[in-house]
Design an enzyme around this catalytic site. Sequence first.
Site, mmCIF file in Angstrom:
data_model
loop_
_atom_site.group_PDB
_atom_site.id
_atom_site.type_symbol
_atom_site.label_atom_id
_atom_site.label_comp_id
_atom_site.label_asym_id
_atom_site.label_seq_id
_atom_site.Cartn_x
_atom_site.Cartn_y
_atom_site.Cartn_z
ATOM 1 N N TRP A 114 0.836 -1.205 0.000
ATOM 2 C CA TRP A 114 0.000 0.000 0.000
ATOM 3 C C TRP A 114 0.871 1.256 0.000
ATOM 4 O O TRP A 114 0.521 2.265 -0.611
ATOM 5 C CB TRP A 114 -0.904 -0.009 1.232
ATOM 6 C CG TRP A 114 -1.759 1.214 1.387
ATOM 7 C CD1 TRP A 114 -3.017 1.410 0.892
ATOM 8 C CD2 TRP A 114 -1.429 2.428 2.097
ATOM 9 N NE1 TRP A 114 -3.483 2.664 1.235
ATOM 10 C CE2 TRP A 114 -2.527 3.301 1.982
ATOM 11 C CE3 TRP A 114 -0.314 2.845 2.816
ATOM 12 C CZ2 TRP A 114 -2.538 4.568 2.561
ATOM 13 C CZ3 TRP A 114 -0.320 4.108 3.390
ATOM 14 C CH2 TRP A 114 -1.424 4.951 3.260
ATOM 15 N N HIS A 115 2.035 1.174 0.677
ATOM 16 C CA HIS A 115 2.878 2.347 0.805
ATOM 17 C C HIS A 115 3.598 2.715 -0.484
ATOM 18 O O HIS A 115 3.970 3.881 -0.655
ATOM 19 C CB HIS A 115 3.906 2.137 1.927
ATOM 20 C CG HIS A 115 3.334 2.295 3.298
ATOM 21 N ND1 HIS A 115 2.697 1.266 3.966
ATOM 22 C CD2 HIS A 115 3.295 3.362 4.138
ATOM 23 C CE1 HIS A 115 2.302 1.705 5.145
ATOM 24 N NE2 HIS A 115 2.643 2.965 5.270
ATOM 25 N N GLY A 116 3.808 1.790 -1.355
ATOM 26 C CA GLY A 116 4.486 2.162 -2.589
ATOM 27 C C GLY A 116 4.780 0.983 -3.482
ATOM 28 O O GLY A 116 4.836 -0.167 -3.032
ATOM 29 N N PHE A 176 2.283 8.467 -1.052
ATOM 30 C CA PHE A 176 1.577 7.190 -0.931
ATOM 31 C C PHE A 176 0.088 7.334 -1.178
ATOM 32 O O PHE A 176 -0.608 6.371 -1.292
ATOM 33 C CB PHE A 176 1.797 6.607 0.486
ATOM 34 C CG PHE A 176 3.256 6.498 0.857
ATOM 35 C CD1 PHE A 176 4.175 6.054 -0.065
ATOM 36 C CD2 PHE A 176 3.700 6.863 2.116
ATOM 37 C CE1 PHE A 176 5.521 5.961 0.257
ATOM 38 C CE2 PHE A 176 5.042 6.760 2.459
ATOM 39 C CZ PHE A 176 5.947 6.323 1.528
#
Length: 478
Positions: A325-327, A478
Site C-alpha cells: 500500500w505504501h508504494g 503514498f
Amino acid sequence: MLFNSLEFALFLPTVFLLYWFVFQKNLKSRNFFLLLISYLFYGWWDWRFLSLIAFSSTVDFVAGQQIEISNTKIRRKLFLWLSICTNLGFLGLFKYFNFFAESFADLMYMIGLQANPWSLNIILPVGISFYTFQTMSYTIDVYRGQMKVEKDLIAFFAYVSFFPQLVAGPIERAVNLLPQFKVKHDFTYEQGAKGARLILWGLFKKVVIADNCAVFVNEIFANYQGASGLELMLGAVFFAFQIYGDFSGYSDIAIGTAKLFGFNLMTNFRTPYFSRDMAEFWRRWHISLSTWFRDYIYIPLGGSRVGKGRAVFNVFVVFAISGFWHGANWTFIIWGVLNAVYFLPLLLMGKNRANTNTVAEEKVLPSFSELWQIANTFALTCLAWVFFRAEGVTVAYDYIRAIFHNDLFGSNNLLDADVIFLIIIWIIIEWQGRHLGVDEYIKSFNKPIIRYLFYYLFVLIIFLYGMFNESEFIYFQF
C-alpha cells in the site's frame, strides 16, 4: 496546498471566517461550501485529478444506493464489487501498473526471455491511497449493514473530499465521519483551543523536527558507502524521527484543523516509539490504516481465530499488503514482511496483547525492564525503516551491511547541537504526554501563564529553527 505553506496560512483563516460567519445558518450550504473549498485545496496540486475523485465519489454513492435497494444477494455483491474494483482499479493503474510491468520483465529476463515492458508516463494523484480506502469502507459497511446508505449527495462528496484529512489521513470510516456532516456544528472555545494546540504541535514536529532531520538523513543515505558506522546508525535513527515527526505532524494538523470546523477525526498516533513490543507499536502507529486492514482484511481472513498455520498466513498477507500500500517498490513489501516476522513470535506465544496499557503508567520514569523493551522495539523498527527509506533493495542491504563493515568512527557528520537539543525536548514532551496526548498535557498546566509561555516558546522555536522550504509531507507520495 501544503499545511506548511504561506498559501495555507492565508487559506485556513479565510475559510474559517467564511464557514462560521457567512454559512452558519444553513447546513446544506455549509456542506456545499466545505465541498468547494476541499476541491480547491486538492486542485491546488493538479486540477485534472479533481475529475478522478469526483468520479470515484459518484461510483461509491451510486453503489451504496443500489446495495441498499437491491433485493438479491447477487445484485448487492455486484455493486459492492463495482465500488471495490473501481477504486482498486484506479489505484492499480496510477500507482502499480509500472511496477507490475517492470517486475514481469525482470522475471522474463531471469528465465532467459526478452520482454520490453510498456510503462505509463503518468503522475501519481496525491492522496489516492487514502481516499480510495475511505470510500471503500463506506460501501463495505453499507453492504454489511453496519450503516445506513447516505442519500445526501453533497454531504457524501464533502465526506470523501474533506480537506483536512484528504491527502494523508487519518483514513476516516464513513460510520464515524459522515454523520458529522448531518448535524449543525456550533463553535466552542474549548474545541477551537484544542485544535490550535494540535496545529501548533504538528507544525513543530514537521518543520522543526522532521525537516531538520531530513537534511542529515538525505545526506547519509545519498553517501552511505563512505559514511562511518556511527553515521549510518544515526541516519536510520533520525529517519525514524523524521518519518514520525512528518506523518504524525500532518495528522495533528489535520485533526486540529478539523476541530476548528467542529469535526472530530480519529487519533492516528499514540507515542509509538514508547512501545514495548511490535504488537503494541502497530496499535499506536498509523492507527487508521492498521485498524482498516484489521477490519477489512485480517478479520475476514479469519484473523487469529483459526489454526496457527492459517493465522501465520493471515499475518503475512496483511503486513505484505500494508507494505505494498505504501508504494510500488519491493523495498516496501520487504518492510511489511519484516514487520510480520517481528510480530509473529508474539502471536504464536499469545503475547501480542501483553502490553495494552500505557508504559510506566502512574510513574515518572519507566523501569529498567520497560526501558530495555522500548530500546529493543525501537532498534527493530529502525532496521525496518532502512528498507522503507532506501531507493532499492540492494541499497538497503548495502546500507545495513555498511553499518557493521565500515569504520565505526571517522569523519562523522553529526547533527547540529541545537537540533539534537530540540529533539531531546521533543522526546521529553512526548513522554510527558504519553497518557492523554501532548495537547491535553499542555492544557493540564494549572496556571494559564505557563500554558501561554509554552505556546509563545514553541512559536518562537518554529520561527527560529523551522525549515520553511515548503517540503512535502512524506506520505503525500503514498
